[in-house]
Design a protein around this motif. Sequence first.
Motif, PDB file in Angstrom:
ATOM      1  N   LEU A 225       0.816  -1.212   0.000  1.00 12.31           N
ATOM      2  CA  LEU A 225       0.000   0.000   0.000  1.00 12.31           C
ATOM      3  C   LEU A 225       0.854   1.268   0.000  1.00 12.31           C
ATOM      4  O   LEU A 225       0.692   2.143   0.839  1.00 12.31           O
ATOM      5  N   GLU A 226       1.747   1.329  -0.960  1.00 17.28           N
ATOM      6  CA  GLU A 226       2.591   2.516  -1.086  1.00 17.28           C
ATOM      7  C   GLU A 226       2.808   2.837  -2.556  1.00 17.28           C
ATOM      8  O   GLU A 226       2.787   1.944  -3.413  1.00 17.28           O
ATOM      9  N   GLU A 227       2.980   4.101  -2.844  1.00 17.46           N
ATOM     10  CA  GLU A 227       3.215   4.524  -4.216  1.00 17.46           C
ATOM     11  C   GLU A 227       4.671   4.259  -4.591  1.00 17.46           C
ATOM     12  O   GLU A 227       5.593   4.577  -3.832  1.00 17.46           O
ATOM     13  N   THR A 228       4.871   3.655  -5.743  1.00 11.84           N
ATOM     14  CA  THR A 228       6.224   3.301  -6.177  1.00 11.84           C
ATOM     15  C   THR A 228       6.242   3.095  -7.678  1.00 11.84           C
ATOM     16  O   THR A 228       5.231   2.730  -8.284  1.00 11.84           O
ATOM     17  N   ASN A 229       7.374   3.340  -8.291  1.00  8.93           N
ATOM     18  CA  ASN A 229       7.567   3.069  -9.722  1.00  8.93           C
ATOM     19  C   ASN A 229       8.457   1.850  -9.940  1.00  8.93           C
ATOM     20  O   ASN A 229       8.715   1.457 -11.078  1.00  8.93           O
ATOM     21  N   GLU A 230       8.949   1.261  -8.842  1.00  7.95           N
ATOM     22  CA  GLU A 230       9.832   0.096  -8.945  1.00  7.95           C
ATOM     23  C   GLU A 230       9.016  -1.184  -8.776  1.00  7.95           C
ATOM     24  O   GLU A 230       8.173  -1.282  -7.895  1.00  7.95           O
ATOM     25  N   ASN A 231       9.282  -2.147  -9.638  1.00  4.80           N
ATOM     26  CA  ASN A 231       8.581  -3.422  -9.551  1.00  4.80           C
ATOM     27  C   ASN A 231       9.578  -4.564  -9.607  1.00  4.80           C
ATOM     28  O   ASN A 231       9.774  -5.179 -10.645  1.00  4.80           O
ATOM     29  N   ASN A 232      10.227  -4.814  -8.489  1.00  7.75           N
ATOM     30  CA  ASN A 232      11.171  -5.936  -8.419  1.00  7.75           C
ATOM     31  C   ASN A 232      10.434  -7.263  -8.242  1.00  7.75           C
ATOM     32  O   ASN A 232      11.012  -8.327  -8.398  1.00  7.75           O
ATOM     33  N   LEU A 233       9.165  -7.178  -7.904  1.00  8.22           N
ATOM     34  CA  LEU A 233       8.386  -8.374  -7.617  1.00  8.22           C
ATOM     35  C   LEU A 233       7.915  -9.081  -8.886  1.00  8.22           C
ATOM     36  O   LEU A 233       7.802 -10.302  -8.911  1.00  8.22           O
ATOM     37  N   GLN A 234       7.657  -8.311  -9.942  1.00  9.81           N
ATOM     38  CA  GLN A 234       6.990  -8.853 -11.114  1.00  9.81           C
ATOM     39  C   GLN A 234       7.726 -10.041 -11.734  1.00  9.81           C
ATOM     40  O   GLN A 234       7.119 -11.060 -12.050  1.00  9.81           O
ATOM     41  N   LYS A 235       9.033  -9.925 -11.900  1.00  7.37           N
ATOM     42  CA  LYS A 235       9.807 -10.996 -12.537  1.00  7.37           C
ATOM     43  C   LYS A 235       9.735 -12.283 -11.728  1.00  7.37           C
ATOM     44  O   LYS A 235       9.529 -13.372 -12.283  1.00  7.37           O
ATOM     45  N   ASP A 236       9.871 -12.168 -10.404  1.00  9.68           N
ATOM     46  CA  ASP A 236       9.833 -13.359  -9.557  1.00  9.68           C
ATOM     47  C   ASP A 236       8.447 -14.002  -9.555  1.00  9.68           C
ATOM     48  O   ASP A 236       8.319 -15.230  -9.558  1.00  9.68           O
TER      49      ASP A 236
END
Length: 465
Positions: free
Chosen positions: A256-267
């Motif tokens: 529940l935080e605003e972010t432009n990083e998505n390190n989770l998607q690949k995993d």
Amino acid sequence: MAILLENIFHSKTLKKILPILKLIDNETKEWGFVGGIPRDFLFYQKKLKTNELDIIFFHPIDKIFYFLIEKLNEYIKEKYFHPRFLTAKLVFEGFTPTLKNGLTIDLITARNEYYPQPTSLPIIKPTQNIKEDLMRRDITINSILLKRIPNYEEIAFEIVDPFGGYKDLIQKRIIVLHNETFKEDPTRIYRIFRYKVRMNLEIEKETFELIKNSKHFIKMLSINRVLNELKRIFNEKKFDKVIEEFFKIGFDPINLEETNENNLQKDLKILRKSIISFEKFFDNQKVKFKTEFNKIDLILSFLIANKFLKNPKYRNLISKDVQKLSSQWQKFQEQFEQFKEKLKSKHIKRIFLENFCNEHFIKSKKIEPFVILLFFIFKYKALNLKFAIKKMIKRLFLIDNKKITPNFINSISIYYFDKNLDLETTKKIINTINRMFILNKVRTTKQIIRFAKKIIKREILGNIE
């Protein structure tokens, strides 16, 4: 045009629901289907298979609720009545032979809603105005009603679609009904992204902008409601794609935080492919798990173990089973850091994969076999090591020898593992039983099990050649 029940539902589903719908129809003609039934029926253009029904009534539901309980109480597993929200739920089991998997029916009174403040629970008032009830919904494709035609002798329905939901289904687009929808209930954003991925729909431009401008309302949700929405996402086939939609609007739906990083998607993408590969393997082998495989629990445990689930408020809501699985993920990750060099070679990887899993599975009663397998498939991209995985699973489930039937293995494998026997001892038992089977000294499954237990009980394993 009248639409009959047999046009809407697959024959297997119709066998489940018809006796209950006839009881309802004998009491009242003022009802219909809302939500997923009309949406999916019109979108997929085929007969539906489902274990869930949303039935709307144009009068208070208390009488029909207690009527169904009176008539079918012995088949009702769970029952809930929520007078504040004018809804009820009945979970059936065993009503017919086809109800083995259960049937859930939500009973809903036609109503309108008022939200006193953002993300609060609504204030409900009953209504007989169909349009008012459909207007309170989130998007046009969910505002379609299949309404019972009262003067038809058979149970038949007409389409009620005041907001053009059917047209939007044909054009494969998602459009909100009003601009306050996400302010009233931000969980609708989770729902819209699930529909987009599952049904391959496009979100209309203005609706997408409204989602982007309303994402901050998600932070106002209770952590319990967020977790429930995450579980619904992880139950989707392409759960990683749904999560990706949130990152497109610069928001992390888990923490529940605003972010432009998505390190989770690949995993998550690798994890999804691993789970599919794993499920397909077991479907082909027709082997039953010694313990139940729960995909949602596994994904949650993965998020915890890899520190993607950072919000401390989740701790009190995560079950002990999930916490146990997450500790196993962490344990394997720590142990395997030292073996990275060995795993560079496919040949060494295959041998090490088998040995490690055999050793840990047989020596520990607490290890979940699918955690071991998925750890390797995910962490070391062992998707193509079919030979190694197949051989290992056959050993884990004691179907290493083709002469022993899976029925026998399912019956006695727990007995073996409770005795903490090592792999070599187990192999000796199977070889001995095979010899007895060839000599016709044991024939049935019961005889095989009795003989195996006799061997262990007399402690003559050391004398087996």
